[in-house]
Design a protein around this motif. Structure first.
Motif, mmCIF file in Angstrom:
data_model
loop_
_atom_site.group_PDB
_atom_site.id
_atom_site.type_symbol
_atom_site.label_atom_id
_atom_site.label_comp_id
_atom_site.label_asym_id
_atom_site.label_seq_id
_atom_site.Cartn_x
_atom_site.Cartn_y
_atom_site.Cartn_z
ATOM 1 N N GLU A 112 0.887 -1.227 -0.067
ATOM 2 C CA GLU A 112 0.034 0.130 0.251
ATOM 3 C C GLU A 112 0.981 1.384 -0.057
ATOM 4 O OE1 GLU A 112 -3.079 0.085 2.827
ATOM 5 O OE2 GLU A 112 -3.940 -1.854 2.149
ATOM 6 N N TRP A 113 2.019 1.095 0.549
ATOM 7 C CA TRP A 113 2.974 2.247 0.786
ATOM 8 C C TRP A 113 3.293 2.394 -0.862
ATOM 9 C CZ3 TRP A 113 5.695 5.043 4.610
ATOM 10 C CH2 TRP A 113 6.528 5.985 4.397
ATOM 11 N N GLU A 114 3.648 1.669 -1.401
ATOM 12 C CA GLU A 114 4.363 1.841 -2.509
ATOM 13 C C GLU A 114 3.011 2.203 -3.794
ATOM 14 O OE1 GLU A 114 7.490 1.440 -4.185
ATOM 15 O OE2 GLU A 114 8.033 1.514 -2.158
ATOM 16 N N ASP A 115 2.070 1.675 -3.799
ATOM 17 C CA ASP A 115 0.903 1.782 -4.765
ATOM 18 C C ASP A 115 0.299 3.174 -4.631
ATOM 19 O OD1 ASP A 115 1.478 -0.778 -5.975
ATOM 20 O OD2 ASP A 115 -0.261 -1.655 -4.950
ATOM 21 N N GLY A 116 0.511 3.615 -3.065
ATOM 22 C CA GLY A 116 -0.043 5.041 -2.913
ATOM 23 C C GLY A 116 0.946 5.994 -3.074
ATOM 24 N N GLY A 117 2.229 5.778 -3.660
ATOM 25 C CA GLY A 117 3.298 6.808 -3.748
ATOM 26 C C GLY A 117 3.638 7.701 -2.714
ATOM 27 N N LEU A 118 3.666 6.887 -1.431
ATOM 28 C CA LEU A 118 3.926 7.449 -0.090
ATOM 29 C C LEU A 118 5.273 8.230 0.065
ATOM 30 C CD1 LEU A 118 1.335 6.117 0.799
ATOM 31 C CD2 LEU A 118 2.284 5.836 3.181
ATOM 32 N N ASP A 119 6.444 7.507 -0.755
ATOM 33 C CA ASP A 119 7.528 8.295 -0.520
ATOM 34 C C ASP A 119 7.474 9.642 -1.229
ATOM 35 O OD1 ASP A 119 9.550 6.604 0.577
ATOM 36 O OD2 ASP A 119 9.139 5.114 -1.043
ATOM 37 N N ALA A 124 3.026 10.803 -6.034
ATOM 38 C CA ALA A 124 1.906 11.115 -5.344
ATOM 39 C C ALA A 124 0.584 11.267 -6.143
ATOM 40 C CB ALA A 124 2.022 12.306 -4.397
ATOM 41 N N ASP A 125 0.734 11.253 -7.469
ATOM 42 C CA ASP A 125 -0.484 11.862 -8.374
ATOM 43 C C ASP A 125 -1.039 10.617 -8.714
ATOM 44 O OD1 ASP A 125 1.277 11.358 -10.249
ATOM 45 O OD2 ASP A 125 1.510 13.187 -11.216
ATOM 46 N N GLN A 126 -0.250 9.351 -8.649
ATOM 47 C CA GLN A 126 -0.575 8.067 -9.005
ATOM 48 C C GLN A 126 -0.846 8.066 -10.627
ATOM 49 O OE1 GLN A 126 -2.871 7.638 -4.937
ATOM 50 N NE2 GLN A 126 -2.507 5.574 -5.948
ATOM 51 N N LEU A 127 -0.079 8.724 -11.229
ATOM 52 C CA LEU A 127 -0.102 8.574 -12.749
ATOM 53 C C LEU A 127 0.997 7.708 -13.406
ATOM 54 C CD1 LEU A 127 -1.523 12.246 -13.605
ATOM 55 C CD2 LEU A 127 -2.948 9.904 -13.567
ATOM 56 N N GLY A 128 2.047 7.797 -12.486
ATOM 57 C CA GLY A 128 3.067 6.847 -13.105
ATOM 58 C C GLY A 128 4.312 7.167 -12.285
ATOM 59 N N THR A 129 5.589 6.886 -12.676
ATOM 60 C CA THR A 129 6.802 7.021 -12.000
ATOM 61 C C THR A 129 7.593 8.004 -12.571
ATOM 62 O OG1 THR A 129 8.066 5.490 -13.575
ATOM 63 C CG2 THR A 129 7.037 4.536 -11.700
ATOM 64 N N GLY A 130 7.166 8.771 -13.308
ATOM 65 C CA GLY A 130 7.937 9.756 -14.113
ATOM 66 C C GLY A 130 7.318 9.902 -15.628
ATOM 67 N N PRO A 131 8.124 10.826 -16.394
ATOM 68 C CA PRO A 131 7.607 11.115 -17.677
ATOM 69 C C PRO A 131 7.763 9.748 -18.603
ATOM 70 C CG PRO A 131 9.694 12.377 -17.311
ATOM 71 C CD PRO A 131 9.192 11.663 -16.058
ATOM 72 N N ARG A 132 8.678 9.145 -18.420
ATOM 73 C CA ARG A 132 8.716 7.844 -19.185
ATOM 74 C C ARG A 132 7.826 6.906 -19.092
ATOM 75 N NH1 ARG A 132 15.013 7.194 -21.201
ATOM 76 N NH2 ARG A 132 15.520 9.397 -20.932
#
Length: 810
Positions: A560-567, A640-648
């Motif tokens: 849940e930490w990872e899927d929610g972008g808590l970092d 945090a926006d849960q749209l991806g890991t970055g532009p790539r």
């Protein structure tokens, strides 16, 4: 002692996450896995942090499939293999002479496992096998938190229940926006890996009886289907009593609350009476007014009307949790018997001393980076324990050793006790007793039913409430049901009659409850000395006294930490496509089939145990830490926006719909810049996202797909209508991916179909989701009770026979 696959050779020709996790699980069970890598190594080594984990305990050889002499060496390895795992794009294996027809002509006992993106029969053979893109095309990104009114309601064309209900801010998971969510978890590949591992084990068990190998196929698409079992159902009567629930509706609180110290916790199912009751004073305190959820008449149930209560109490609960630290809430919940855990990172899980001491987290001396910790043993077997057997190899570390073995005489195949006997399904003839609850236990036995076992569900007489829900329908098809009160000595005697003719007993009640009932391993093996007994639980042994579920297991493992972008400051996400309960079910199925293989060879039964937490650690197995410092490895993480890991790697909002782009290298990055007409040189990630946001919003998703796909940039439209096509397009039904059956409570019922294709002993669907007590009298008769004995048991309500009728499971 080695695992149940000791003595079996696996040649791994795959690349990608699904194949890597499959061969890790096979190696953990004792198989000798030989990974064939191209010169320079498998590309996974440079693109996935988890490659160092997934290759553990394997041997690496470097051979170039483009050179005929080296390809001949690969063929020679396949000649001596029991299993080959490959993930070539459809048609490529044949061009290399590594297809099923070529390999079986050389090695008739071979089990070939093929993992593709979408299989060979739905017209998508040319689409990339990339998790994010498969998730986009299948609409899986939209299923992370579900649809308002639920996916089932949407598929059935139902109006949204409580459409005008005011939902307070923060009640729903995910960011405060509509649209798809991009998870860190590779759900399609995880599903495919669990399926491939289970399929390989089943094919090896079938081979022990037929003497023949076979071709086992599964796909990332089938991984999607097995991740959406609770969401993608279409009943004729969705208004059947008890069937629908609010749980898959994103408006319903999933029990995430931020505590005074900033730590998030999850209380599932949200329990207002507990949270508000223990927090009335200046410290958390459990008094006589606080009851366990099972004894609390005010607890939140599955009925849709409970959305009103959830919305009403959420602000009060959020305020209560914010007054005290997470550790205090966890301790108080443990005292009260309430399921609640803190949300932590995968790296924190890998530093948990209880998990390290139990071996669920292991330490290895990696030849390249030194001493590291990662997921350890997730499947315990008393007679064939298995587990990680060392670090990942360096590229080509074993080339000389493995090729030298080809110059030795080929070992004689192990004798199969009953080889030469035909069978219709891999596990034909196996009898399984399912005493499980909820999902984690029953899902594993449902897999065994699909693979041909006769599964008898031992229900209580009062189980019908649960078995009316769509959630229970995900894990109980193809089972016979006997409703019996095991607290009555006469009911327990009935169970012992069933045990005497069973091969496997499986359950997921707390083990001390099994001891009290007299259904523990030691008690039952007296009736059946060679019994295979499988117990699935929530957590590790240090937390065995705590109530566990999919959600709290995902908290503890870092899912849940990872899927929610808590970092990046996000909010925890419990994905509706999670492999916590069902992953535990898969691990149990793998263990039970392995135990059957071992018993065939030795006559010895054993105790098998798995857990939700163990499955969740597999789901975050991309993470590892430095054993000395606990520091994690740098890796791409969901924002945090849960749209991806970055532009790539990102979901982009276009003029009408969403598009997912998965750029793998600088060549594709330059192609993206050229195709969009945007200069990306020298931009950091935030700046690149800003300019690309504007570009993608200027055109439709279809336009961008045509442009980027033509330019060689991997992409797919995020299809929010895929589930409709799955049920309505004949191509999916003809491929066996959807099944339709009559279920006594809901009428015609459609759900996911075949999860594998076996060339010699096909899987099957043995019947619809069970009706409690449907087969009680028939099973009593088959157990040797006469009519007078049966009538007495019925009259005293020791057993119950349902009046509802449907096809009896085979």
């Amino acid at each position: 002692m080695t695992g149940p696959l000791g003595g079996f050779r696996v040649v791994d020709l795959s690349t990608g996450v699904a194949g890597a996790i499959t061969t890790m699980l096979l190696a953990d069970q004792g198989a000798d896995v030989v990974k064939v890598e191209p010169p320079g190594g498998d590309r996974l080594r440079t693109t996935e942090s988890g490659a160092r984990v997934w290759a553990r305990g394997t041997r690496s050889v470097v051979l170039d499939l483009g050179i005929e002499a080296e390809r001949d060496r690969v063929l020679a390895l396949c000649d001596r293999a029991d299993v080959v795992v490959e993930s070539f794009p459809v048609g490529e294996a044949a061009s290399l002479g590594l297809d099923w027809d070529a390999l079986r002509a050389r090695n008739p006992r071979l089990v070939l496992c093929s993992i593709t993106a979408y299989g060979r029969h739905v017209g998508l053979e040319d689409r990339p096998a990339i998790d994010a893109l498969v998730a986009a095309r299948t609409g899986l990104h939209f299923e992370q938190r579900g649809w308002v009114g639920t996916s089932i309601g949407r598929l059935c064309g139902l109006p949204v229940e409580l459409a005008d209900l005011d939902i307070p801010p923060g009640c729903a998971d995910g960011p405060e926006r509509e649209g798809p969510l991009f998870p860190q978890s590779r759900w399609p590949s995880l599903g495919a890996a669990y399926l491939a591992t289970t399929g390989v084990c089943a094919a090896l068990y079938a081979r022990a009886h037929t003497g023949r190998g076979q071709w086992v196929e599964t796909s990332l698409l089938q991984g999607v289907l097995v991740s959406t079992t609770g969401a993608w159902q279409r009943p004729e009567d969705p208004h059947a009593p008890g069937y629908l629930s609010w749980i898959f509706d994103p408006r319903g609180s999933k029990g995430h609350f931020r505590c005074a110290d900033g730590t998030w916790v999850q209380n599932w199912v949200p329990n207002p009476a507990f949270a508000l009751g223990v927090s009335r004073g200046d410290r958390l305190s459990v008094d006589d007014s606080i009851t366990k959820p099972s004894q609390d008449p005010s607890r939140i149930g599955p009925d849709y009307s409970e959305l009103v209560a959830l919305a009403h109490y959420h602000p009060e609960m959020a305020a209560a949790f914010a007054r005290f630290d997470a550790a205090d809430w966890v301790a108080t919940a443990a005292e009260a018997g309430v399921p609640l855990q803190a949300v932590r990172s995968p790296e924190a899980a890998l530093c948990d001393t209880a998990l390290i001491d139990e071996g669920m987290v292991t330490t290895v001396d990696d030849p390249e980076v030194g001493s590291i910790r990662h997921v350890g043993r997730v499947l315990d077997m008393s007679a064939t324990p298995g587990g990680p057997r060392g670090p990942a190899p360096t590229i080509g570390q074993h080339t000389t050793e493995v090729l030298a073995e080809l110059d030795l005489p080929a070992p004689a195949p192990a004798a199969d006790a009953t080889a030469g006997r035909d069978r219709d399904h891999p596990l034909e003839g196996v009898v399984v007793l399912d005493l499980g609850l909820a999902i984690a236990g029953p899902f594993g036995t449902q897999l065994l039913s699909d693979l041909g076992a006769t599964v008898i569900k031992v229900n209580t007489p009062w189980d019908m409430f649960w078995h009316s829900t769509h959630i229970a329908f995900t894990a109980n098809r193809g089972k016979q049901s006997i409703a019996v009160d095991l607290k009555d000595p006469r009911g327990l005697a009935v169970l012992h009659r069933l045990v005497a003719r069973a091969d496997v007993v499986q359950h997921n009640m707390r083990y001390e409850a099994a001891v009290r009932l007299g259904v523990d391993y030691e008690s039952l093996r007296r009736s059946k000395p060679d019994l295979i007994y499988c117990h699935t639980s929530g957590f590790d042994r240090s937390r065995a006294h705590l109530p566990g579920n999919d959600q709290t297991g995902a908290c503890l493992a870092g899912v849940e930490w990872e899927d929610g972008g808590l970092d990046d400051g996000g909010k925890p996400l419990w994905s509706l496509t999670s492999f916590g309960d069902t992953g535990n079910g898969f691990l149990s199925a793998i263990g039970m089939i392995g135990a059957l293989l071992h018993r065939d060879r030795t006559g010895e039964g054993q105790f098998v145990s798995t857990s939700i937490l163990g499955a969740c650690l597999v789901n975050t197995s991309y993470a590892w830490v430095d054993a000395a410092t606990g520091a994690g490895v740098p890796r791409a993480k969901v924002r945090a926006d849960q749209l991806g890991t970055g532009p790539r790697l990102r979901l982009w909002r276009c003029a009408d719909r969403w598009l997912c782009v998965a750029v793998a290298d600088d060549v594709q990055w330059r192609a993206l810049a050229s195709a969009t007409g945007v200069s990306l040189d020298g931009l950091d990630d935030d700046a690149a996202i800003s300019v690309l946001d504007v570009a993608f919003a200027s055109r439709t998703a279809a336009d961008w797909f045509a442009t980027l796909d033509g330019a060689g940039v991997p992409c797919e439209i995020a299809d929010d209508r895929f589930a409709f096509a799955l049920f309505d397009d004949p191509v999916f039904r003809d491929a066996g991916l959807v099944t339709s059956m009559h279920q006594a409570q809901v009428g015609r019922f459609e759900q996911f179909g075949a999860l594998w294709t076996f060339s010699d002993t096909p899987s099957r669907i043995a019947g619809p989701p069970l009706v409690v007590g449907h087969d009680t009298v028939a099973l009593l008769e088959e157990s040797g009770l006469d009519a007078t004995e049966i009538e007495a048991l019925l009259a005293d309500k020791v057993v119950v026979q349902s009046e509802l009728r449907q096809e009896r499971a085979r």
